[in-house]
Design a protein around this motif. Structure first.
Motif, PDB file in Angstrom:
ATOM      1  N   SER A  68       0.803  -1.211   0.000  1.00 19.91           N
ATOM      2  CA  SER A  68       0.000   0.000   0.000  1.00 19.91           C
ATOM      3  C   SER A  68       0.845   1.274   0.000  1.00 19.91           C
ATOM      4  CB  SER A  68      -0.960  -0.018   1.188  1.00 19.91           C
ATOM      5  OG  SER A  68      -1.743   1.143   1.220  1.00 19.91           O
ATOM      6  N   PRO A  69       1.786   1.455   0.915  1.00 16.78           N
ATOM      7  CA  PRO A  69       2.595   2.684   0.872  1.00 16.78           C
ATOM      8  C   PRO A  69       3.449   2.780  -0.392  1.00 16.78           C
ATOM      9  CG  PRO A  69       2.912   1.554   2.962  1.00 16.78           C
ATOM     10  CD  PRO A  69       2.100   0.666   2.090  1.00 16.78           C
ATOM     11  N   ALA A  78       4.300   5.374  -5.611  1.00 21.42           N
ATOM     12  CA  ALA A  78       4.447   5.266  -7.059  1.00 21.42           C
ATOM     13  C   ALA A  78       3.410   6.128  -7.774  1.00 21.42           C
ATOM     14  CB  ALA A  78       4.327   3.818  -7.497  1.00 21.42           C
ATOM     15  N   VAL A  79       2.190   6.170  -7.279  1.00 17.51           N
ATOM     16  CA  VAL A  79       1.143   6.989  -7.890  1.00 17.51           C
ATOM     17  C   VAL A  79       1.498   8.473  -7.788  1.00 17.51           C
ATOM     18  CG1 VAL A  79      -1.271   7.724  -7.627  1.00 17.51           C
ATOM     19  CG2 VAL A  79      -0.702   5.301  -7.590  1.00 17.51           C
ATOM     20  N   VAL A  80       1.967   8.897  -6.600  1.00 15.74           N
ATOM     21  CA  VAL A  80       2.342  10.301  -6.407  1.00 15.74           C
ATOM     22  C   VAL A  80       3.510  10.669  -7.313  1.00 15.74           C
ATOM     23  CG1 VAL A  80       3.317  11.931  -4.735  1.00 15.74           C
ATOM     24  CG2 VAL A  80       1.408  10.466  -4.075  1.00 15.74           C
ATOM     25  N   LEU A  81       4.506   9.808  -7.374  1.00 16.83           N
ATOM     26  CA  LEU A  81       5.654  10.088  -8.246  1.00 16.83           C
ATOM     27  C   LEU A  81       5.249  10.108  -9.713  1.00 16.83           C
ATOM     28  CD1 LEU A  81       8.484   8.008  -6.536  1.00 16.83           C
ATOM     29  CD2 LEU A  81       8.173  10.485  -6.505  1.00 16.83           C
ATOM     30  N   GLY A  82       4.339   9.243 -10.092  1.00 13.95           N
ATOM     31  CA  GLY A  82       3.832   9.238 -11.472  1.00 13.95           C
ATOM     32  C   GLY A  82       3.082  10.524 -11.779  1.00 13.95           C
TER      33      GLY A  82
END
Length: 177
Positions: A144-145, A150-154
């Motif tokens: 989860s973290p 990864a979503v935030v960095l993307g």
């Protein structure tokens, strides 16, 4: 039918081996269960890795002597079926699930980790998720973290690419004009 001495020793040896490899023992009274229901219970148990045995109680007491299951030797009375499992919750889960649908199977108790379990203890043990489910939940918690990062960095990379693409598009428009 009575067993001779060598047959009794063979049963004790077999059950001692089961007890040595098992984490959990569940005992249930099976009086009044039909053969078809007992066959269904044994099939379910086999598929879950649980060994169910109907044993003479004196032989069962001798077989568990010196094992962690010796704590329930005094409860080994009456017509009992013994469920041994290497998985900590499998035997409790199989017997408790079957007891929910068949009121003639009465859970009497069990043992786990050298401690005697009463009926409620066996039912609580049966409600614990299996090892595979717990591992999947743990992996989900660990992932989860990482997936959120990864979503935030993307999203940051996409925003940065959009920001870099706008001046380049304006430069192309100016060069074309």
């Amino acid at each position: 039918m009575s067993l001779n001495r060598s047959e009794k020793e063979a049963v004790i040896t077999e059950v001692t081996g089961l007890a040595a490899n098992a984490q959990t023992l569940v005992m249930a009274e099976y009086r009044g269960i039909t053969v078809a229901d007992m066959t269904r219970l044994r099939s379910t148990a086999r598929s879950a890795g649980v060994t169910l045995s109907v044993l003479k109680n004196t032989l069962a007491r001798r077989a568990v002597a010196g094992s962690p299951f010796e704590v329930v030797a005094d409860q080994m009375t009456g017509p009992l079926i013994y469920g041994f499992s290497a998985d900590a919750v499998a035997a409790a889960k199989v017997v408790a699930d079957f007891a929910k649908t068949n009121d003639k199977l009465v859970i009497r108790g069990g043992a786990f980790g050298g401690k005697a379990l009463d009926v409620d203890g066996v039912k609580q043990l049966a409600n614990i998720p299996s090892k595979d489910v717990l591992l999947a939940q743990l992996c989900g918690l660990l992932m989860s973290p990482i997936s959120r990062t990864a979503v935030v960095l993307g999203a940051l990379a996409a925003k940065k690419d959009e920001g870099a693409a706008e001046p380049a598009a304006e430069a192309q428009e100016a060069a074309a004009a």
